[in-house]
Design a protein around this motif. Structure first.
Motif, mmCIF file in Angstrom:
data_model
loop_
_atom_site.group_PDB
_atom_site.id
_atom_site.type_symbol
_atom_site.label_atom_id
_atom_site.label_comp_id
_atom_site.label_asym_id
_atom_site.label_seq_id
_atom_site.Cartn_x
_atom_site.Cartn_y
_atom_site.Cartn_z
ATOM 1 N N TRP A 1 0.805 -1.214 0.000
ATOM 2 C CA TRP A 1 0.000 0.000 0.000
ATOM 3 C C TRP A 1 0.833 1.256 0.000
ATOM 4 N N ASN A 2 1.860 1.252 0.826
ATOM 5 C CA ASN A 2 2.663 2.449 0.977
ATOM 6 C C ASN A 2 3.202 2.928 -0.367
ATOM 7 N N GLN A 3 3.735 1.992 -1.130
ATOM 8 C CA GLN A 3 4.322 2.378 -2.413
ATOM 9 C C GLN A 3 3.227 2.647 -3.437
ATOM 10 N N PHE A 4 2.175 1.849 -3.374
ATOM 11 C CA PHE A 4 1.131 1.990 -4.386
ATOM 12 C C PHE A 4 0.413 3.332 -4.289
ATOM 13 N N VAL A 5 0.128 3.757 -3.060
ATOM 14 C CA VAL A 5 -0.605 5.020 -2.920
ATOM 15 C C VAL A 5 0.329 6.219 -2.843
ATOM 16 N N ASN A 6 1.623 5.977 -2.978
ATOM 17 C CA ASN A 6 2.593 7.064 -3.014
ATOM 18 C C ASN A 6 2.624 7.843 -1.692
ATOM 19 N N ALA A 7 2.609 7.105 -0.595
ATOM 20 C CA ALA A 7 2.655 7.762 0.715
ATOM 21 C C ALA A 7 4.105 7.952 1.150
ATOM 22 N N ASN A 8 4.367 9.060 1.834
ATOM 23 C CA ASN A 8 5.713 9.244 2.386
ATOM 24 C C ASN A 8 5.665 9.425 3.907
ATOM 25 N N TYR A 9 4.472 9.218 4.466
ATOM 26 C CA TYR A 9 4.322 9.345 5.917
ATOM 27 C C TYR A 9 3.270 8.330 6.365
ATOM 28 N N VAL A 10 3.673 7.460 7.290
ATOM 29 C CA VAL A 10 2.731 6.468 7.813
ATOM 30 C C VAL A 10 2.387 6.846 9.247
ATOM 31 N N ILE A 11 1.082 6.957 9.495
ATOM 32 C CA ILE A 11 0.642 7.256 10.866
ATOM 33 C C ILE A 11 -0.134 6.057 11.392
ATOM 34 N N ILE A 12 0.301 5.571 12.525
ATOM 35 C CA ILE A 12 -0.407 4.470 13.165
ATOM 36 C C ILE A 12 -1.176 5.048 14.352
ATOM 37 N N VAL A 13 -2.473 4.823 14.355
ATOM 38 C CA VAL A 13 -3.273 5.342 15.467
ATOM 39 C C VAL A 13 -3.564 4.189 16.412
ATOM 40 N N ASP A 14 -2.779 4.142 17.464
ATOM 41 C CA ASP A 14 -2.925 3.069 18.445
ATOM 42 C C ASP A 14 -2.531 3.617 19.818
ATOM 43 N N PRO A 15 -3.543 3.990 20.597
ATOM 44 C CA PRO A 15 -3.237 4.625 21.892
ATOM 45 C C PRO A 15 -2.330 3.771 22.782
ATOM 46 N N SER A 16 -2.338 2.441 22.609
ATOM 47 C CA SER A 16 -1.551 1.599 23.525
ATOM 48 C C SER A 16 -0.039 1.738 23.309
ATOM 49 N N TYR A 17 0.394 2.236 22.142
ATOM 50 C CA TYR A 17 1.835 2.376 21.905
ATOM 51 C C TYR A 17 2.302 3.827 21.795
ATOM 52 N N VAL A 18 1.402 4.768 22.126
ATOM 53 C CA VAL A 18 1.709 6.188 21.903
ATOM 54 C C VAL A 18 3.011 6.628 22.564
ATOM 55 N N ASP A 19 3.232 6.189 23.784
ATOM 56 C CA ASP A 19 4.416 6.680 24.495
ATOM 57 C C ASP A 19 5.600 5.734 24.392
ATOM 58 N N ASP A 20 5.503 4.738 23.533
ATOM 59 C CA ASP A 20 6.586 3.761 23.432
ATOM 60 C C ASP A 20 7.476 4.097 22.227
ATOM 61 N N SER A 21 8.476 4.935 22.467
ATOM 62 C CA SER A 21 9.314 5.378 21.346
ATOM 63 C C SER A 21 10.132 4.227 20.763
ATOM 64 N N PHE A 22 10.400 3.207 21.591
ATOM 65 C CA PHE A 22 11.176 2.065 21.088
ATOM 66 C C PHE A 22 10.384 1.308 20.008
ATOM 67 N N ILE A 23 9.100 1.045 20.283
ATOM 68 C CA ILE A 23 8.245 0.370 19.290
ATOM 69 C C ILE A 23 8.173 1.222 18.016
ATOM 70 N N GLU A 24 8.037 2.522 18.195
ATOM 71 C CA GLU A 24 7.960 3.417 17.040
ATOM 72 C C GLU A 24 9.236 3.336 16.215
ATOM 73 N N GLN A 25 10.377 3.286 16.918
ATOM 74 C CA GLN A 25 11.668 3.200 16.218
ATOM 75 C C GLN A 25 11.802 1.871 15.459
ATOM 76 N N VAL A 26 11.342 0.791 16.090
ATOM 77 C CA VAL A 26 11.451 -0.525 15.435
ATOM 78 C C VAL A 26 10.552 -0.580 14.189
#
Lengths: 160, 360
Positions: A23-48
């Protein structure tokens, strides 16, 4: 507005390979936003998760409020955004908070059986969330991969 | 190798976090890359019995890339190691896809250059590339020249290849500000539907991300040898047609102007020069303007008069004057209308040449 929403998808598996690659390449996105309150403050998960994408593409994990604030702010830079919600409940909360989109994509059920009633596949709570989202003029459709047709029909069936 | 470069990014994130150790193992279990450099070279059992270790095979499309080892002492180890594996395989696939995509785009670049080479058409080389790209040489295609004054994002252009409607598309960046496409026209699209088909296609491209661009569309061609003509149509539009910004301009809407421009205007001007000079009553600039309005209004005199802010009878008077001066029948014959158009165009070209100081 420099933010263009290219895809809104509900996927409990968040940023897995199908999404990141197809999807990312097909729709030509350059920014992915994940909306998941359970990982909001987990910068390690975001980095991975960010590691699954090249550095030229950005990834953020937002709460609903952070998503709304991000969309309302204008950075001046053109951003093609793909938004992945953890579940229908997160979409409903976002819509209640003022999130506007034309349609929301949901991957097909694994077996791709013919859905005669939404309750065959969704819980009663999810069906309520779907009806709320639809009541705001937002369409929902099934589609897993870019080459699949968008299937709106299942969401137009009235519950028996 | 690409795996090591990507894995270095993973190591950097792990070292910042300090909760886990990650390593790449070869098929013998030897650590070949690791967030703890001291462990490189050490051997591990590929069937781990330690609850603080997870080992996953890294496999992409049936090709093995060794093993991922994650060590940590917390409850999230299983979830985190799965996430590492997924991110690593996803990223590897992404890079492999991008490399293969860039190879395809490079072939497209070569093909486009061969197709628009105006010296010689190298049929064998063109067909070789067509077959390598696995595209249908017999489909009709149409040139679309896309212009962006600030230039295009190279990665974005490569990603055009991933659109589902790009399987038969041939395209290349001609320079930083221009992309040339040869877009296939599906067999079920009739000739009179081509314009609306392409308008929709271009609207989709704009939504996809090609914003703030001018789109110039040539003529459909079903022979590879004539693709160059379609491209030249676009170039002619670029150089000669005033067009709205960030919009689509079709060559088909400019046939008349194009073919007028292909006629030897010097010959026409010389033929009618004496007629014009013998009558001082003809204002050449006005005649050019009147002819242009008549052409645009399909020689509807009332409509052209409105456009010119003239009374209809005044326009008829002026046309009568041109009929007398050039000895042609403008109002009564089709040929006269064509001749007025040619005379006006010939004098327009002459005026433009004088303006730029050309020797005439």
């Amino acid at each position: 507005m420099s933010i263009a929403i290219k895809l809104v998808r509900v996927d409990k598996r968040l940023l897995h390979a199908t999404i990141a690659l197809n999807w990312n390449q097909f729709v030509n996105a350059n920014y992915v936003i994940i909306v998941d309150p359970s990982y909001v403050d987990d910068s390690f998960i975001e980095q991975v998760l960010q590691l699954s994408l090249p550095k030229s593409m950005k990834l953020s994990i937002f709460s609903v409020d952070q998503l709304i604030a991000f969309l309302q702010a204008d950075s001046g830079v053109r951003q093609n955004v793909m938004i992945i919600f953890k579940d229908l409940g997160a979409v409903k909360s976002a819509v209640e908070a003022g999130f506007v989109t034309k349609e929301v994509q949901i991957p097909y059920p694994a077996s791709r059986f013919v859905i005669k009633n939404l309750s065959d596949f969704f819980s009663s709570e999810e069906v309520e969330q779907i009806r709320f989202i639809q009541s705001k003029g937002i369409k929902l459709f099934f589609q897993t991969a870019p080459l699949d047709n968008k299937d709106y029909s299942a969401f137009n069936i009235k519950e028996k | 190798m690409i795996l090591y470069d990507i894995f270095e990014e993973f190591i950097y994130v792990v070292q910042e976090n300090d909760r886990y150790t990650i390593g790449l193992l070869d098929d013998d279990g030897q650590i070949i890359s690791c967030s703890n450099k001291k462990l490189i070279g050490k051997k591990l059992s590929l069937v781990s019995e330690n609850k603080n270790d997870t080992i996953h095979r890294i496999s992409i499309r049936n090709v093995d890339y060794g093993y991922l080892w994650v060590n940590g002492n917390d409850d999230d180890l299983k979830m985190i190691s799965s996430l590492f594996l997924e991110s690593l395989t996803t990223r590897l696939m992404y890079e492999i896809n991008t490399t293969s995509l860039k190879q395809k785009v490079t072939k497209d670049d070569k093909l486009v250059r061969l197709l628009i080479d105006d010296h010689e058409f190298d049929k064998n080389q063109v067909l070789k590339l067509i077959h390598e790209l696995n595209i249908d040489e017999n489909l009709p295609r149409i040139a679309i020249l896309i212009l962006h004054p600030e230039g295009f994002d190279v990665d974005e252009i490569v990603r055009l290849k991933l659109r589902t409607d790009s399987s038969e598309l041939i395209y290349s960046s001609i320079d930083k500000q221009s992309i040339l496409m040869f877009k296939d026209i599906p067999v079920n699209v009739e000739n009179h539907e081509i314009k609306s088909y392409l308008t929709k296609y271009i609207d989709d491209l704009k939504l996809w991300g090609l914003v703030d661009c001018d789109f110039l569309v040539g003529t459909p061609q079903n022979r590879l040898r004539y693709y160059e003509t379609s491209y030249k149509n676009c170039l002619w539009l670029k150089r000669n047609v005033a067009r709205p910004k960030q919009d689509v301009t079709f060559f088909v809407e400019n046939f008349f102007g194009y073919f007028l421009s292909q006629i030897d205007m010097k010959e026409i001007r010389r033929t009618f020069k004496c007629y014009q000079e013998r009558s001082k009553e003809v204002d050449v600039s006005e005649m050019i303007h009147i002819a242009d309005c008549l052409i645009k209004s399909n020689f509807n005199i009332s409509q052209a008069a409105d456009e010119l802010f003239l009374h209809k009878n005044t326009l008829i008077y002026k046309l009568k004057k041109y009929e007398e001066v050039f000895d042609i029948d403008i109002r009564g014959s089709f040929q006269g209308k064509v001749l007025l158009s040619l005379i006006a165009y010939a004098f327009l070209e002459y005026q433009q040449q004088l303006q730029v100081g050309e020797k005439v």
